[in-house]
Design a protein around this motif. Structure first.
Motif, mmCIF file in Angstrom:
data_model
loop_
_atom_site.group_PDB
_atom_site.id
_atom_site.type_symbol
_atom_site.label_atom_id
_atom_site.label_comp_id
_atom_site.label_asym_id
_atom_site.label_seq_id
_atom_site.Cartn_x
_atom_site.Cartn_y
_atom_site.Cartn_z
ATOM 1 N N UNK A 27 3.576 72.546 50.305
ATOM 2 C CA UNK A 27 3.889 71.659 49.184
ATOM 3 C C UNK A 27 4.123 70.238 49.669
ATOM 4 N N UNK A 28 3.581 69.301 48.911
ATOM 5 C CA UNK A 28 3.988 67.913 48.995
ATOM 6 C C UNK A 28 3.286 67.047 50.021
ATOM 7 N N UNK A 29 3.720 65.784 49.985
ATOM 8 C CA UNK A 29 4.931 65.266 49.330
ATOM 9 C C UNK A 29 4.777 65.116 47.812
ATOM 10 N N UNK A 30 5.830 65.530 47.112
ATOM 11 C CA UNK A 30 5.886 65.518 45.650
ATOM 12 C C UNK A 30 6.921 64.493 45.178
ATOM 13 N N UNK A 31 6.514 63.680 44.210
ATOM 14 C CA UNK A 31 7.435 62.813 43.470
ATOM 15 C C UNK A 31 7.329 63.169 42.000
ATOM 16 N N UNK A 32 8.471 63.383 41.349
ATOM 17 C CA UNK A 32 8.450 63.744 39.932
ATOM 18 C C UNK A 32 9.775 63.370 39.286
ATOM 19 N N UNK A 33 9.686 62.764 38.101
ATOM 20 C CA UNK A 33 10.841 62.597 37.219
ATOM 21 C C UNK A 33 10.667 63.569 36.066
ATOM 22 N N UNK A 34 11.519 64.575 36.018
ATOM 23 C CA UNK A 34 11.512 65.537 34.918
ATOM 24 C C UNK A 34 12.477 65.008 33.863
ATOM 25 N N UNK A 35 11.932 64.616 32.714
ATOM 26 C CA UNK A 35 12.721 63.886 31.729
ATOM 27 C C UNK A 35 13.592 64.824 30.898
ATOM 28 N N UNK A 36 14.776 64.335 30.555
ATOM 29 C CA UNK A 36 15.733 65.144 29.808
ATOM 30 C C UNK A 36 15.147 65.563 28.457
ATOM 31 N N UNK A 37 15.165 66.861 28.205
ATOM 32 C CA UNK A 37 14.721 67.392 26.931
ATOM 33 C C UNK A 37 13.224 67.594 26.794
ATOM 34 N N UNK A 38 12.448 67.340 27.845
ATOM 35 C CA UNK A 38 10.995 67.505 27.721
ATOM 36 C C UNK A 38 10.577 68.921 28.113
ATOM 37 N N UNK A 39 9.380 69.273 27.683
ATOM 38 C CA UNK A 39 8.736 70.534 28.085
ATOM 39 C C UNK A 39 7.600 70.141 29.019
ATOM 40 N N UNK A 40 7.757 70.500 30.288
ATOM 41 C CA UNK A 40 6.816 70.106 31.331
ATOM 42 C C UNK A 40 6.208 71.363 31.935
ATOM 43 N N UNK A 41 4.885 71.415 32.005
ATOM 44 C CA UNK A 41 4.211 72.553 32.626
ATOM 45 C C UNK A 41 3.475 72.119 33.882
ATOM 46 N N UNK A 42 3.325 73.062 34.800
ATOM 47 C CA UNK A 42 2.612 72.832 36.052
ATOM 48 C C UNK A 42 1.473 73.832 36.149
ATOM 49 N N UNK A 43 0.245 73.313 36.358
ATOM 50 C CA UNK A 43 -0.917 74.163 36.595
ATOM 51 C C UNK A 43 -1.528 73.768 37.934
ATOM 52 N N UNK A 44 -2.268 74.691 38.514
ATOM 53 C CA UNK A 44 -2.915 74.416 39.792
ATOM 54 C C UNK A 44 -3.584 75.664 40.310
ATOM 55 N N UNK A 45 -4.436 75.528 41.326
ATOM 56 C CA UNK A 45 -5.130 76.698 41.861
ATOM 57 C C UNK A 45 -4.164 77.659 42.539
ATOM 58 N N UNK A 46 -4.579 78.891 42.695
ATOM 59 C CA UNK A 46 -3.746 79.893 43.357
ATOM 60 C C UNK A 46 -3.386 79.419 44.768
ATOM 61 N N UNK A 47 -2.116 79.614 45.125
ATOM 62 C CA UNK A 47 -1.676 79.264 46.464
ATOM 63 C C UNK A 47 -1.397 77.796 46.686
ATOM 64 N N UNK A 48 -1.301 77.007 45.587
ATOM 65 C CA UNK A 48 -1.133 75.559 45.741
ATOM 66 C C UNK A 48 0.317 75.131 45.882
ATOM 67 N N UNK A 49 1.253 76.051 45.716
ATOM 68 C CA UNK A 49 2.655 75.698 45.866
ATOM 69 C C UNK A 49 3.419 75.560 44.568
ATOM 70 N N UNK A 50 2.869 76.071 43.458
ATOM 71 C CA UNK A 50 3.561 75.963 42.168
ATOM 72 C C UNK A 50 4.912 76.671 42.207
#
Length: 264
Positions: A27-50
């Motif tokens: 994984x990474x390097x990852x930068x992310x701001x997960x905003x208060x009250x939002x619905x955030x999904x993550x997609x990616x290929x198998x084995x990508x570190x989700x």
């Protein structure tokens, strides 16, 4: 987004490498701001570190480098206020639905009257009232996942992390469970992060979707859906829905081919 929107959780230059004779940079390097009250999904290929991303955000494992904060405080271990639901059926087969949902509260020593109040609410909210005294073996897969979600709901988390919770369900059931998940999100005003392989599920449920690259996973696209907060599964019939899923697949296709080639 809610009116009080702001960064609820942040990841800055986060990486995760699994040690061994041949270390795996997952994984990474990852930068992310997960905003208060939002619905955030993550997609990616198998084995990508989700799932690795979810684990480090939940405090279930430590990042190799970088910094994670939740509500302004560094994540060290599992913080109070974060609830996790996994794909695997985590219900206890020897406990009834009611006792499964109450399990975490009892371990915390919560007052019995408060346990009853919260469990009654969660069981009713998740449509399990008629099955409160049933056992997991007597329930469908979708209903067992409802039990797992209810067990997290009673803990009143402010950040809910879901790792492929509907992965074992058929497509129609997944859509209907998605409706229940959206209702839960609106009712609680929690921030939600969902890991999924299903592009239509990500597109339907999310305010934003993060598309990850092949390993080591980084975000290569952040897609804003612009759906109304009161959406449900009927949105899959909208023309704009096809545009969102098309963009997700356009970003993901080459990365999925990389992952398949690496596996081969």
């Amino acid at each position: 987004m809610t009116a009080e929107a702001g960064a609820h959780a942040t990841l800055r230059a986060v990486t995760r490498t699994y040690p061994g004779a041949r270390p795996v940079h997952a994984l990474g390097p990852i930068d992310l701001d997960l905003m208060r009250g939002e619905f955030f999904s993550v997609v990616g290929p198998s084995g990508c570190g989700k799932s690795t991303l979810l684990d480090v955000l939940a405090g279930l494992s430590e990042p190799t480098s970088g910094e994670i904060t939740f509500e302004g405080k560094p994540v060290r271990g599992v913080p109070d206020g974060i609830g996790v639901v996994f794909q695997e059926d985590a219900s206890f087969p020897w406990l009834s639905v009611r006792d499964n949902v109450a399990f975490g509260l009892r371990r915390m020593g919560t007052d019995p009257a408060e346990i009853t109040r919260r469990v009654d609410y969660a069981i009713g909210f998740m449509g399990l009232k008629d099955f409160a005294h049933s056992y997991p073996a007597q329930l469908s897969g979708g209903m067992r996942q409802r039990v797992c979600i209810a067990r997290t709901l009673v803990l009143q988390p402010r950040l809910i992390l879901l790792d492929e919770p509907f992965g074992a369900l058929d497509q129609q059931t997944r859509l209907l469970m998605g409706d229940e998940l959206l209702r839960l999100w609106r009712e609680t005003s929690a921030t939600v992060l969902l890991i999924t392989h299903a592009l239509d599920e990500a597109a339907m449920l999310s305010d934003r979707v993060g598309v990850m690259s092949a390993r080591p996973g980084v975000f290569i696209d952040l897609v804003q859906t612009n759906w109304p907060r009161d959406r449900d599964s009927r949105i899959v019939a909208e023309a704009e829905f096809g545009a969102v899923t098309g963009r997700l697949w356009g970003s993901l296709r080459a990365e999925s081919m990389k992952a398949i080639g690496r596996a081969g």
